[in-house]
Design an enzyme around this catalytic site. Structure first.
Site, PDB file in Angstrom:
ATOM      1  N   GLU A   1     -33.541 -10.712  40.917  1.00  9.38           N
ATOM      2  CA  GLU A   1     -33.607 -12.175  40.872  1.00  9.38           C
ATOM      3  C   GLU A   1     -33.614 -12.777  42.279  1.00  9.38           C
ATOM      4  O   GLU A   1     -32.798 -12.421  43.125  1.00  9.38           O
ATOM      5  CB  GLU A   1     -32.398 -12.681  40.077  1.00  9.38           C
TER       6      GLU A   1
ATOM      7  N   ARG B   1      -7.956 -14.823  40.664  1.00 11.48           N
ATOM      8  CA  ARG B   1      -6.911 -14.354  39.747  1.00 11.48           C
ATOM      9  C   ARG B   1      -6.017 -13.335  40.444  1.00 11.48           C
ATOM     10  O   ARG B   1      -6.492 -12.487  41.192  1.00 11.48           O
ATOM     11  CB  ARG B   1      -7.539 -13.716  38.515  1.00 11.48           C
TER      12      ARG B   1
ATOM     13  N   ARG C   1     -14.710 -24.565  40.425  1.00  9.34           N
ATOM     14  CA  ARG C   1     -14.722 -23.963  39.092  1.00  9.34           C
ATOM     15  C   ARG C   1     -14.823 -22.441  39.134  1.00  9.34           C
ATOM     16  O   ARG C   1     -15.000 -21.804  38.119  1.00  9.34           O
ATOM     17  CB  ARG C   1     -15.854 -24.554  38.242  1.00  9.34           C
TER      18      ARG C   1
ATOM     19  N   ARG D   1     -29.237 -11.030  42.791  1.00 11.71           N
ATOM     20  CA  ARG D   1     -28.582 -10.125  41.850  1.00 11.71           C
ATOM     21  C   ARG D   1     -29.619  -9.325  41.086  1.00 11.71           C
ATOM     22  O   ARG D   1     -30.805  -9.658  41.078  1.00 11.71           O
ATOM     23  CB  ARG D   1     -27.693 -10.908  40.883  1.00 11.71           C
TER      24      ARG D   1
ATOM     25  N   ARG E   1     -33.978 -26.045  42.143  1.00 11.01           N
ATOM     26  CA  ARG E   1     -34.124 -24.631  42.477  1.00 11.01           C
ATOM     27  C   ARG E   1     -34.865 -23.949  41.329  1.00 11.01           C
ATOM     28  O   ARG E   1     -34.747 -24.347  40.155  1.00 11.01           O
ATOM     29  CB  ARG E   1     -32.752 -23.968  42.655  1.00 11.01           C
TER      30      ARG E   1
ATOM     31  N   ASP F   1     -23.745 -26.552  31.713  1.00  8.10           N
ATOM     32  CA  ASP F   1     -23.672 -25.289  31.001  1.00  8.10           C
ATOM     33  C   ASP F   1     -24.208 -25.479  29.579  1.00  8.10           C
ATOM     34  O   ASP F   1     -24.319 -26.608  29.076  1.00  8.10           O
ATOM     35  CB  ASP F   1     -22.231 -24.773  30.955  1.00  8.10           C
TER      36      ASP F   1
ATOM     37  N   TYR G   1     -26.281 -30.466  36.566  1.00  5.21           N
ATOM     38  CA  TYR G   1     -26.088 -29.064  36.203  1.00  5.21           C
ATOM     39  C   TYR G   1     -25.184 -29.022  34.977  1.00  5.21           C
ATOM     40  O   TYR G   1     -24.023 -29.450  35.028  1.00  5.21           O
ATOM     41  CB  TYR G   1     -25.464 -28.274  37.350  1.00  5.21           C
TER      42      TYR G   1
END
Length: 381
Positions: free
Chosen positions: A298, A175, A171, A277, A247, A348, A346
């Site tokens: 993080e 590009r 996923r 990040r 996690r 979204d 998981y």
């Protein structure tokens, strides 16, 4: 009829609202002292920057009904997620796009040339990728994989990419143009006053009672006609068979004058950098203006007993334990497990809302048709 909803996050709020509108009263329990779960947002007292307290949540979907649903409860502002990545002393743009490819390989390739170039780098001997690493190398070759995915994945998941399923990478787009929008979805945005205000509006109904700092115990289920449970699946059974792997994230919050990094999300791809990040939260509200800034550094690690679970690991070794809990759950009556933690999947944000809408509708159908509501509306296996 009286319903208990465990968890005042997205799943619980949506289910409570849709049932309330059909005259069903619910009590929403949450052991934390705030609503909105891990989507909880609040303003920093000193800077007035809207903070995503448990890390950034960016709304994106192709589901028009879900988009229309959230817009009933908050004004959504346009927001495009543009992620930058630091590797070997340079800043690149993600997902991997034509700019990333040209910059990384010091080329000036056209879209067609870049596509042919990456096809040459891709390992075509891997015809059936069995794990994350094989999937990546078969798509983009070893160099880009090791630069942008290997170290980051080791830190994010706490295991080698060969231990992760290939499906995780499928996923992530590559590009061959200069489009650096991280998502491809038709609808993308942020609630103008944060997710907590949105969830508060969803929960604002006379048929909904919210009890914060209130843990729900199994024994309380007998007081209600039905329970919707969005907490950890193993937690409902007091971890009797052992703990499923999750996690969790640690955040090192710091402030700075002016701008700190000039963008919302900066990934640090090298394994030698301990954080994954840095997020600069005023950039998640680009319609606002702030003189100073608040950032989160993080870190990802395995979830301990006292930690907040963020997302399920779902590696091979978890499957047998998961199946034990699923079998235990299936033996129960008058309860439905929902959401990311309740179904150990998981999800979204938009999928979470879609499933919550479907759960509420199925429950209402079962009530009118005299049918039994399933323990899982979507099979978690």
């Amino acid at each position: 009829m009286k319903v208990a909803i465990v968890g005042a996050g997205i799943s619980g709020a949506v289910i409570a609202r849709l049932l309330a509108e059909q005259g069903i009263k619910s009590v929403v329990f949450d052991k934390r002292d705030h609503i909105a779960g891990n989507c909880h947002s609040e303003r920093d007292e000193q800077t007035q920057v809207m903070l995503h307290v448990y890390g950034p949540h960016i709304f994106h979907t192709d589901d028009q009904e879900v988009w229309e649903f959230v817009n009933q409860y908050s004004e959504f502002m346009p927001y495009t997620n543009r992620v930058k990545a630091v590797y070997n002393g340079a800043v690149y743009s993600l997902p991997v796009n034509l700019h990333t490819i040209n910059q990384f390989f010091r080329q000036t390739l056209s879209p067609a040339e870049a596509k042919a170039f990456i096809e040459q780098l891709a390992d075509k001997t891997i015809t059936d990728p069995q794990n994350f690493e094989e999937q990546a190398i078969s798509m983009i070759g070893k160099d880009l994989y090791e630069a942008f995915f290997k170290g980051y994945t080791l830190k994010q998941w706490g295991c080698h990419p060969t231990e992760l399923p290939a499906s995780i990478l499928k996923r992530l787009p590559v590009r061959f143009n200069y489009n650096d929008n991280y998502f491809n979805h038709k609808y993308q945005g942020m609630p103008k006053e944060g997710y907590t205000e949105m969830v508060a509006a969803i929960l604002n109904h006379p048929n909904i009672t919210v009890k914060l700092s209130s843990a729900f115990e199994q024994a309380m289920a007998s007081e209600f006609d039905h329970v919707f449970y969005s907490g950890p699946l193993d937690g409902y059974f007091n971890y009797s068979e052992g703990r499923l792997g999750y996690r969790t994230l640690d955040f090192e919050q710091f402030s700075a004058k002016g701008d700190y990094q000039g963008t919302a999300v900066m990934n640090y791809c090298e394994e030698t950098v301990p954080w994954t990040r840095i997020t600069e939260h005023k950039y998640f509200s680009p319609w606002e203006s702030h003189e100073n800034t608040v950032c989160y550094k993080e870190y990802s690690r395995l979830c301990g007993e006292e930690d907040t679970p963020y997302y399920p690991v779902r590696l091979v070794k978890e499957k047998s334990l998961l199946n034990k809990y699923l079998d235990m759950a299936q033996s129960l009556e008058s309860i439905t497990f929902v959401g990311r933690l309740g179904t150990y999947r998981y999800l979204d944000m938009d999928v979470t809302i879609r499933e919550a809408i479907d759960v509420a509708r199925h429950f209402l159908h079962c009530q009118s048709a005299g049918e039994t509501m399933p323990v899982f509306n979507v099979d978690p296996r």
